[in-house]
Motif scaffolding. Structure first.
Motif, short mmCIF file in Angstrom:
data_model
loop_
_atom_site.label_atom_id
_atom_site.label_comp_id
_atom_site.label_asym_id
_atom_site.label_seq_id
_atom_site.Cartn_x
_atom_site.Cartn_y
_atom_site.Cartn_z
N VAL A 105 0.29 -1.12 0.18
CA VAL A 105 0.30 -0.32 -0.05
C VAL A 105 0.68 1.22 0.11
N LEU A 106 0.82 2.23 -0.78
CA LEU A 106 1.46 3.46 -0.97
C LEU A 106 0.44 4.50 -0.48
N HIS A 121 3.84 1.96 2.71
CA HIS A 121 5.03 2.66 1.85
C HIS A 121 4.63 4.07 1.88
N GLN A 122 5.02 5.36 2.79
CA GLN A 122 4.66 6.41 2.44
C GLN A 122 5.19 6.90 1.43
N VAL A 123 4.40 7.78 0.34
CA VAL A 123 5.30 7.76 -1.16
C VAL A 123 4.46 8.82 -1.36
N ASP A 128 8.95 12.72 -8.23
CA ASP A 128 9.03 11.67 -9.01
C ASP A 128 9.46 10.48 -8.18
N LEU A 129 8.81 9.82 -9.12
CA LEU A 129 8.27 7.50 -8.98
C LEU A 129 10.03 7.56 -8.43
N PRO A 130 10.28 6.57 -7.00
CA PRO A 130 11.51 6.15 -7.42
C PRO A 130 11.03 5.06 -8.54
N ALA A 131 12.61 4.51 -8.18
CA ALA A 131 12.72 4.00 -9.53
C ALA A 131 12.51 2.28 -9.27
N GLU A 132 12.19 2.33 -7.77
CA GLU A 132 12.01 0.72 -7.20
C GLU A 132 10.75 0.39 -7.51
N TRP A 133 9.73 1.45 -7.56
CA TRP A 133 7.76 1.34 -8.04
C TRP A 133 7.75 1.55 -9.52
N VAL A 134 8.92 1.79 -10.32
CA VAL A 134 8.77 1.38 -12.11
C VAL A 134 8.36 0.18 -12.62
N ALA A 135 7.24 -0.10 -12.63
CA ALA A 135 7.17 -1.05 -13.49
C ALA A 135 7.14 -2.83 -12.30
N CYS A 136 6.58 -2.27 -11.17
CA CYS A 136 6.50 -2.89 -10.24
C CYS A 136 5.72 -4.16 -9.87
N THR A 137 4.73 -4.55 -10.45
CA THR A 137 3.56 -5.26 -10.68
C THR A 137 2.48 -5.53 -11.39
N ASP A 138 2.17 -6.40 -11.03
CA ASP A 138 0.76 -6.60 -12.46
C ASP A 138 0.15 -6.64 -12.43
N SER A 139 -0.67 -6.01 -10.96
CA SER A 139 -1.80 -5.17 -10.78
C SER A 139 -1.80 -4.49 -9.61
N LEU A 140 -2.80 -3.45 -9.71
CA LEU A 140 -2.85 -2.25 -9.49
C LEU A 140 -4.36 -1.71 -8.99
N SER A 141 -4.39 -1.26 -8.04
CA SER A 141 -5.61 -0.52 -7.92
C SER A 141 -5.35 0.89 -7.35
N CYS A 142 -6.14 1.88 -8.09
CA CYS A 142 -6.38 3.23 -7.42
C CYS A 142 -7.97 3.40 -7.09
N GLY A 166 -1.02 12.61 -11.67
CA GLY A 166 -0.73 11.23 -10.69
C GLY A 166 -0.28 9.99 -11.57
N LEU A 167 -1.67 10.59 -12.71
CA LEU A 167 -1.98 9.36 -13.13
C LEU A 167 -1.78 8.59 -14.03
N GLU A 168 -0.48 9.49 -14.89
CA GLU A 168 0.79 9.05 -15.66
C GLU A 168 1.92 7.74 -14.61
N GLN A 169 1.71 9.27 -13.44
CA GLN A 169 2.83 8.15 -12.33
C GLN A 169 2.51 6.20 -12.28
N LEU A 170 1.17 6.54 -11.93
CA LEU A 170 0.49 5.11 -11.91
C LEU A 170 0.53 4.31 -13.42
N LYS A 171 -0.04 4.59 -14.02
CA LYS A 171 0.39 4.04 -14.91
C LYS A 171 1.47 2.87 -15.32
N ARG A 172 2.76 4.28 -15.45
CA ARG A 172 4.27 3.90 -14.77
C ARG A 172 4.74 2.41 -13.82
#
Length: 257
Positions: A105-106, A121-123, A128-142, A166-172
């Protein structure tokens, strides 16, 4: 303005008549209770009057309730390897998921209380999206979150375009082949500062044109009725499926990098 301040402080003038009537019933029931056999079987503590629940239903099944159940059901069916959530309610949707799987959870806000199966995780997605969260998952909810980005309600900086950034960050965050579960209010477009934005149904589905395929679309209408399988391409989209302030729920598959 005064009404808004009173409501924020926990006082709703519209409920005053109900509370007044409730006080009369409370006083009558308390006096009767204390006169019945067995009233002294436990020590009497201080009174805690509950004045507005005499005629209410067994539970408030609002838009969040049906939204949370629908998306949790989708995720249970899809069985992703990893699930990450951004900003959804811990005491609703995330709690549903945590019953049967781990969830990262972010949120921009802190969460000091540990919850089993929830990794917090407080984010701030406005940064800027931290590198560890770029293409980090096969399933995302918001869920019921994107409409708040940039309005300052939760301590974030004000930004009229905050929802788009924010939408562009989520898609990444979603890997190719992964799914993005997004919900937001739908109806005639407007900003109701600083509570939320409301988007046209076509605006929401338009966010997933390039590199994405909408697999499922659901609506919770203004009367809090869930429509779990909506044809989002139908002519009704122009009228936001009859909603002025309903909820549109998208499950979109990322089809390209």
């Amino acid at each position: 303005m005064i009404r808004a301040i009173l409501r924020a402080a926990g006082f709703d003038p519209r409920r005053f008549p109900t509370a007044l009537s409730g006080w009369q019933r409370f006083a009558r029931d308390r006096d009767r209770f204390r006169g019945l056999p067995g009233a002294d079987s436990l020590p009497q503590g201080k009174d805690l009057p509950m004045l507005t629940e005499f005629g209410e239903s067994s539970g408030h099944l609002g838009a969040y309730f049906f939204q949370d159940l629908q998306v949790a059901r989708w995720i249970l069916t899809d069985q992703p390897q990893r699930h990450v959530d951004v900003g959804s309610r811990l005491d609703g949707f995330v709690g549903h998921l945590a019953v049967f799987r781990a969830v990262d959870v972010l949120d921009i806000r802190p969460q000091p209380i540990p919850v089993p199966n929830v990794h917090f995780h407080q984010v701030d997605l406005a940064a800027d999206l931290p590198a560890e969260w770029v293409a980090c998952t096969d399933s995302l909810s918001c869920l019921h979150t994107i409409e708040h980005f940039g309005l300052g309600r939760y301590g974030d900086d004000v930004d009229p375009l905050g929802h788009l950034k924010g939408l562009e960050q989520l898609k990444r965050m979603v890997k190719p082949g992964g799914r993005f579960y997004l919900s937001t209010p739908i109806g005639p477009e407007r900003v109701e500062f600083n509570a939320h934005r409301i988007f046209a149904a076509s605006t929401v589905t338009g966010w997933f044109q390039d590199g994405w395929t909408i697999e499922r679309f659901a609506v919770v209408d203004d009367a809090t009725h869930l429509h779990p399988d909506i044809n989002w391409r139908s002519a009704e989209a122009a009228n936001h499926f009859g909603c002025r302030a309903g909820v549109g729920i998208v499950c979109a598959l990322r089809t390209s990098p």
